[in-house]
Structure formats: C-alpha cells, structure tokens
Design a protein around this motif. Structure first.
Motif, short mmCIF file in Angstrom:
data_model
loop_
_atom_site.label_atom_id
_atom_site.label_comp_id
_atom_site.label_asym_id
_atom_site.label_seq_id
_atom_site.Cartn_x
_atom_site.Cartn_y
_atom_site.Cartn_z
N SER A 157 0.83 -1.20 0.00
CA SER A 157 0.00 0.00 0.00
C SER A 157 0.87 1.25 0.00
O SER A 157 2.05 1.21 0.34
CB SER A 157 -0.92 0.01 1.22
N ARG A 158 0.24 2.36 -0.37
CA ARG A 158 0.96 3.63 -0.39
C ARG A 158 1.43 4.02 1.02
O ARG A 158 2.51 4.57 1.19
CB ARG A 158 0.05 4.71 -0.95
N GLU A 159 0.61 3.72 2.03
CA GLU A 159 0.99 4.04 3.42
C GLU A 159 2.22 3.26 3.84
O GLU A 159 3.13 3.80 4.49
CB GLU A 159 -0.18 3.75 4.37
N LYS A 160 2.28 1.97 3.47
CA LYS A 160 3.44 1.16 3.86
C LYS A 160 4.70 1.62 3.13
O LYS A 160 5.79 1.65 3.72
CB LYS A 160 3.17 -0.31 3.54
N ALA A 161 4.54 2.03 1.84
CA ALA A 161 5.70 2.55 1.11
C ALA A 161 6.19 3.84 1.74
O ALA A 161 7.40 4.08 1.87
CB ALA A 161 5.33 2.78 -0.36
N LYS A 162 5.25 4.72 2.17
CA LYS A 162 5.63 5.97 2.83
C LYS A 162 6.33 5.68 4.15
O LYS A 162 7.31 6.32 4.50
CB LYS A 162 4.38 6.82 3.05
N GLN A 207 9.87 4.67 3.49
CA GLN A 207 10.73 5.83 3.18
C GLN A 207 11.10 6.59 4.46
O GLN A 207 12.22 7.07 4.61
CB GLN A 207 10.01 6.78 2.21
N THR A 246 8.60 2.46 -5.53
CA THR A 246 7.22 2.70 -5.99
C THR A 246 6.49 1.38 -5.99
O THR A 246 7.03 0.35 -6.44
CB THR A 246 7.21 3.32 -7.40
N SER A 247 5.28 1.36 -5.46
CA SER A 247 4.54 0.10 -5.34
C SER A 247 3.04 0.36 -5.29
O SER A 247 2.61 1.44 -4.82
CB SER A 247 4.98 -0.66 -4.07
N SER A 248 2.30 -0.59 -5.81
CA SER A 248 0.84 -0.54 -5.74
C SER A 248 0.33 -1.94 -5.41
O SER A 248 0.93 -2.93 -5.85
CB SER A 248 0.24 -0.08 -7.08
N THR A 304 6.20 -4.26 -7.17
CA THR A 304 7.05 -3.23 -6.55
C THR A 304 8.27 -2.98 -7.44
O THR A 304 8.80 -3.92 -8.04
CB THR A 304 7.51 -3.69 -5.16
#
Length: 578
Positions: A513-518, A521, A560-562, A567
C-alpha cells in the motif's frame, strides 16, 4: 593586487581601515578646496562691487559736474547775447572763449567746449575742431543727450571723446538760439577705469546702449559678444553678480548703473584669477592630506599588526601542527577575544592529545580482536570443507539437485563471509546473485523467473558488493511467494551513461500500500540520521544505509509500489575502474 588582498586578514584590515580613514580625509580636502574657491569668488564679488561703487561715484561726479556746467553756460548772459546778436561782436566772442578756456583747463576731464549759434555768428570753441565722426542724425536735437564714443580731430590732436549735447534757448522767449557741446575726454575715463583696484585682476567696461564708451581691457571681444554681454547686463535689473563666458573665460560679472545717464558700469573677474590665487591653499591642503595619510598609514600598520600578530601566530601554529607529534602550546598575553581564542586553542590541543592517546589504546585493542578473528576463521573453513564433502557425496549418489544446491550454497557463503574489500566487480555481484537464485529455485520450483539486463561493458567495473541479492530476496519473500501458485517475474535492468549506473529491480508480486511505502521511506530517513538499522525491513534498510554511506544521497533507494501490481526499486551508483 587581488591575490595580495585575499592572502591574509591583516591585508584586508589594512585596506579597509585605510579606505575608512583616507576616503573621508580626501573628501574633506576636496570640500575645503571647494569652499575656499567659493569664498574666494564671493570675496572677489564683494570687493569688485565695492570698487565699482567707488568708480561709479567718481564718474557720476564728472557727469553731474558737466551737466551743471552746461546749465550754467546756456544761462550765461554773455552767451545769450552772443547767440542773439547779429552784428558779430568780436570782443564778446573773445570774452566767452577765454571763459570757456579757463573752464576747460580747470577740468582735466573736459577735452573741449563748443558753442554753435544759429544766427550765423562764428562758432566758439576752446580748441578749434577740424573734423569729427559724430553723427547727429540719430539724435533728437531738441533735447539734452549724451553721445557714444567717437573720434574728434582738432588743431592740436585727434582724440576719442564722449560729448554731451544740449540745445540753447533764449531765457526770455524760450526760442532755440544755438547748441552747446561739452566734450568728455575718453582717455580720462579709461584712466579712472584702470585705477579700479580689484583684489583679483579683471576688466572694467563702461557701456551705453550696447556700445563700449571706455574700457581698461585692451583686447575686447567681437561686437556680437559685446552685444550679448550688454543684453545680459541690461536684463539684470537687480544688479546681482552673474556668471558669463567672457572672451573665452568663465567669469563673474558685476554691474551697476550711473544715475542720470543710464550708463552701465561692468566689472569682469575671470574665474581663473581667483582660482590661481587659491593654488597656494590647494598646495597646502594637498601637503596636509599627504602628511596625514602617511601618519594614518603608519598608525594603521602598527595597530593592525599589534592586533593581528597573535592571530598570525595562531594561524602559523595551526598550519605547522602535526597530530602525530606534540602540538606546541601558545602563550596568551591578554584576556581579550584573541587571548580567549588562544586559550581555547590550547584546550583543543589538550583534547586532541587525549583523543590520540585513546585512539592508540583502541588500536592496540583492535589488534587483539583481529588476532581472535583470525583464529575464528577456522569455523568458516570447516563449513566450506563440510559442504564440499556433501557435494561429492551427492555426486556419488547421483543426486543432481542436492549437488547443485550445495555447490551454489558453498559459493554463496564463500562470497558473503569473505572479509575482504567492500567492493566487487559487477560480474562478481551478478554471479553471487545467480548462486542465490539457484538455491531459491530449488526450494521454490516454478515460483519465479529472474530476468537480468545489464550492459556487458560494465562487468569489470567495481560496485558495492551484496547490493542486488537482498533486493531479489525481498521480491521473492514479500512479493512473489505470498501471491500463490503462479510463477512471478523479477527483472533487473540497468542503464550506463559512462559515469553512473541506473539500476531498477522490479517484480509483479503482491506489492504494498501507499501508506506502507511511505512508512518505509520514513524508516530510510531515520536510518540515515541514526546510522543503525534495527526493526522490520532490515534487508532493504541495510542496503539503503550502505549505499548512502558509500555513495551519498544520489544512491538512496526509491520505491514505488501498488497493491497487486508489484514493486519497483530504483537507485543510482557510480562505477569505478581499478
């Protein structure tokens, strides 16, 4: 000059202080000279006005005296009878002539007196007039007037004169019976003009209706310049000093008007006259500025060197210091900022000496640990020998998969446990990656496929080792295995621009998810500040921190991942040739 200025703080301070002192000093000198010029000009104007006032008084006395004399003559009884009588009385003529001669000789400014009867009696004059340049056509003969300057030749000489013309009328019936002309000697007027004592050399002009009556200037400008000067003076009704270019020189013009006749008395003082008078003051000012400048330069050099001296000693000591030897202590002779700086420098030296002693102790301890680590190398060699035995046993038993897996594991461990350089060639890094994927393909058959596209020209260039394998492991464990029974794909693609290698590791797994990628980071940023990797996602975070430590911020991992789309991890590293 610029290099000398940049060489030391002392040079910069000297330049700045000299500019701060000499520039105002120079400005003060220029201002003083300008004020002196201004005051000289003002003083010359006042002096000139005073001189012109005295000259005006003298000329007005002459003009008034001649005017009064003319009134006396036209009312004289002998003159009246001579002008009215038609029988040409000789005796009366001689009496009048003698009387006029006495008047002429008693007044040095009178050149001649002429009486012209209208009754055909002979003219009477103190000196017989032969010729004259006077033109009566421009004058009203019915009234009293003054002529311009003209030439008159008598029986004795030719001279420049100004004449006052007055009609003579009968005292009984006011009929016109003759004319009276009193000739004013122009040379006497010029002598009065030359007697003007201007404080500075200048010229004096007496003008009437645009023409010059008299002047002490032997080199008068052209008629057009004279006309312009008179027009300027005539329009200056308040008689203030004005500036005008006269005869090619910038000059101060002062004027006054003779009452009764309206003649313009003009004083001309060239600027160069009082400027020349100020050259002595200018020389004194220049010498004073030079002496003051030399004194200031000497004082500045003395004080700057006194202030900068301790700082220069400190700079020399720092430049000559060698951490491997004893650092020389400096002596402070003051408690000001420089003294405190030297004290701080001495304390810093003590701190450096203490740290050097500690480093020496740590190095001694490190050598002991290295000896212990050398002894511990027995365990990895034992592991390599054991795996080699298993490999040969599998070959004897014809277990190809076991042999292949044990061989790959042995090569993988040998590369990973090697305590050599932190760098390896791209070819070695890819070989290590292939050994790892061989093991994982045996463990998870038909679960993934690895596709590598890296230019062959970079194979012998060096990169940070153990960089790609953790990223492939992350793709297999967290991206492809959770996706089920389908076979996933992992791609390693690189582009080379002769300086940087741009790497992308991507998979088509479950993604995140975008939250996990953030969050990942943010963990990267925290690892960068703390320089210690603890907690989840250890593999990716460790790779990211190692890249940052070796290559800087340009090599930071970019993810970047969705969800359900896989990924992609990108990073950039410079390659080296050795």
């Amino acid at each position: 000059m610029y290099k000398w200025f940049q060489r030391s703080l002392q040079n910069q301070l000297i330049v700045f202080i000299l500019l701060a002192v000499l520039l105002p000093l120079s400005i003060l000198g220029i201002f003083s000279y300008s004020m002196a010029n201004h005051l000289a000009k003002e003083r010359s104007t006042i002096s000139g006005q005073s001189s012109l006032k005295q000259l005006k008084t003298s000329l007005e006395f002459i003009v008034n005296d001649i005017d009064n004399m003319s009134v006396f003559l036209i009312g004289n009884e002998d003159v009246q009878q001579y002008l009215k009588s038609n029988h040409k009385p000789v005796q009366q003529r001689w009496n009048i002539n003698g009387f006029l001669s006495n008047l002429t000789f008693s007044k040095p400014y009178i050149a001649n007196i002429l009486i012209e009867p209208l009754n055909n009696n002979p003219n009477i004059s103190t000196i017989p007039i032969l010729t004259t340049d006077r033109d009566l056509s421009d004058y009203n003969l019915e009234h009293h007037w003054w002529s311009s300057r003209y030439s008159s030749r008598n029986s004795i000489e030719s001279q420049q004169v100004i004449s006052m013309f007055r009609p003579i009328r009968s005292t009984k019936d006011y009929k016109l019976i003759g004319y009276l002309s009193i000739y004013l000697d122009q040379q006497v007027i010029e002598e009065h003009l030359e007697s003007v004592d201007f404080e500075w050399n200048g010229s004096t002009l007496l003008m009437n209706e645009g023409s010059v009556i008299a002047s002490n200037d032997k080199q008068l400008p052209g008629s057009q310049d004279i006309a312009e000067l008179y027009s300027l003076v005539d329009s200056n009704t308040n008689e203030q000093a004005i500036t005008y270019e006269y005869n090619g020189n910038e000059s101060t013009i002062i004027t006054t008007t003779l009452s009764g006749v309206g003649w313009k008395l003009i004083g001309i003082i060239p600027f160069k006259e009082f400027t020349a008078q100020n050259r002595y003051f200018l020389l004194l000012t220049f010498i004073s500025v030079i002496i003051a400048a030399l004194l200031v330069i000497g004082l500045v050099l003395f004080f700057v060197r006194k202030v900068i001296g301790p700082l220069s000693s400190l700079t020399t000591a720092i430049q000559a210091s060698d951490p491997g030897t004893d650092i020389r202590q400096l002596t402070s002779h003051s408690s000001d900022e420089l003294g405190q700086l030297i004290i701080s420098y001495n304390k810093l030296n003590e701190r450096i000496r203490s740290l050097m002693n500690r480093i020496q102790k740590n190095e001694s301890h490190k050598r002991e640990v290295d000896l212990q680590a050398l002894q511990a190398q027995i365990n990895p060699h034992f592991l390599y020998n054991t795996l080699a035995s298993i490999h040969w046993m599998a070959l004897v038993s014809r277990e190809a998969n076991i042999s292949k897996m044990v061989s790959a594991l042995s090569s993988f461990l040998r590369f990973s446990l090697n305590k050599g350089n932190e760098y390896c060639t791209v070819e070695q890094e890819l070989s290590h990656l292939f050994h790892y994927t061989q093991i994982q393909e045996i463990r998870y058959p038909d679960s993934f496929h690895l596709d590598v596209h890296i230019p062959h020209e970079v194979n012998q260039l060096y990169m940070l080792k153990l960089t790609l394998q953790p990223l492939i492991e992350n793709s297999i464990i967290h991206g492809l295995l959770p996706s089920g029974d389908r076979q996933g794909e992992i791609k390693v693609v690189a582009e080379w621009d002769r300086t940087f290698l741009y790497l992308t590791v991507s998979d088509d797994g479950v993604g995140m998810s975008r939250e996990k990628a953030k969050q990942l980071q943010e963990q990267f940023l925290a690892d960068e500040k703390g320089e210690v990797v603890v907690g989840p996602n250890y593999g990716l975070r460790n790779v990211n921190l190692r890249l940052l430590l070796h290559y800087g911020s340009i090599a930071r991992l970019r993810i970047t991942s969705s969800p359900n789309r896989g990924t992609s991890i990108k990073f950039t590293i410079p390659l080296e040739s050795r």
